[in-house]
Design an enzyme around this catalytic site. Structure first.
Site, PDB file in Angstrom:
ATOM      1  N   CYS A  35      12.759 -58.057 -78.358  1.00  0.00           N
ATOM      2  CA  CYS A  35      13.035 -56.787 -79.021  1.00  0.00           C
ATOM      3  C   CYS A  35      12.393 -55.654 -78.232  1.00  0.00           C
ATOM      4  O   CYS A  35      11.510 -55.870 -77.404  1.00  0.00           O
ATOM      5  CB  CYS A  35      12.520 -56.793 -80.454  1.00  0.00           C
ATOM      6  SG  CYS A  35      10.727 -56.940 -80.585  1.00  0.00           S
ATOM      7  N   CYS A  36      12.874 -54.453 -78.507  1.00  0.00           N
ATOM      8  CA  CYS A  36      12.281 -53.238 -77.942  1.00  0.00           C
ATOM      9  C   CYS A  36      12.374 -52.165 -79.021  1.00  0.00           C
ATOM     10  O   CYS A  36      12.476 -52.483 -80.202  1.00  0.00           O
ATOM     11  CB  CYS A  36      12.987 -52.828 -76.648  1.00  0.00           C
ATOM     12  SG  CYS A  36      14.694 -52.294 -76.871  1.00  0.00           S
ATOM     13  N   GLY A  37      12.370 -50.918 -78.630  1.00  0.00           N
ATOM     14  CA  GLY A  37      12.415 -49.844 -79.616  1.00  0.00           C
ATOM     15  C   GLY A  37      13.761 -49.712 -80.303  1.00  0.00           C
ATOM     16  O   GLY A  37      13.854 -49.647 -81.524  1.00  0.00           O
TER      17      GLY A  37
END
Length: 121
Positions: free
Chosen positions: A79-81
């Site tokens: 995941c990221c932002g």
């Protein structure tokens, strides 16, 4: 069928919703071969992340080589932002030969919108 075809392992590379991610985390919580990988910056990571996640910054110049050195046999959820960096990381991991990788669509932003918890620990 050639010998190389027989030795080829099928990759599982999927984009999943935050809801599917939460279910996967619940299903895999006791599996030491399941890794939640947050590819945001360390500062973003410290501001709140999925419990149990490790942080490897996608923007680090050594990201690809770092990922190439990790255990590709384990199961990863990334995941990221917002999903942009993790989508790019997914491609890197696929190219490195990772066997099973799941990407949370919409990243931490959609995780939070879905009402799911983050930790700063």
């Amino acid at each position: 069928m050639s010998e190389s075809d027989e030795n080829e392992i099928e990759q599982i590379i999927r984009n999943i919703s935050p809801e599917e991610a939460l279910e996967l985390i619940k299903d895999m919580q006791d599996d030491p071969d399941f890794i939640i990988l947050d590819v945001r910056t360390p500062k973003e990571f410290e501001s709140g992340h999925i419990e149990g996640a490790i942080n490897i910054d996608f923007r680090d110049e050594n990201f690809a080589s770092t990922m190439d050195e990790r255990d590709k046999e384990k199961k990863y959820m990334i995941c990221c932002g917002s999903g942009v960096r993790s989508s790019k990381a997914l491609t890197v991991m696929q190219d490195c030969g990772y066997i099973e990788v799941y990407n949370i669509l919409g990243g931490i932003r959609m995780w939070k919108v879905s009402g799911f918890p983050l930790t700063e620990e």
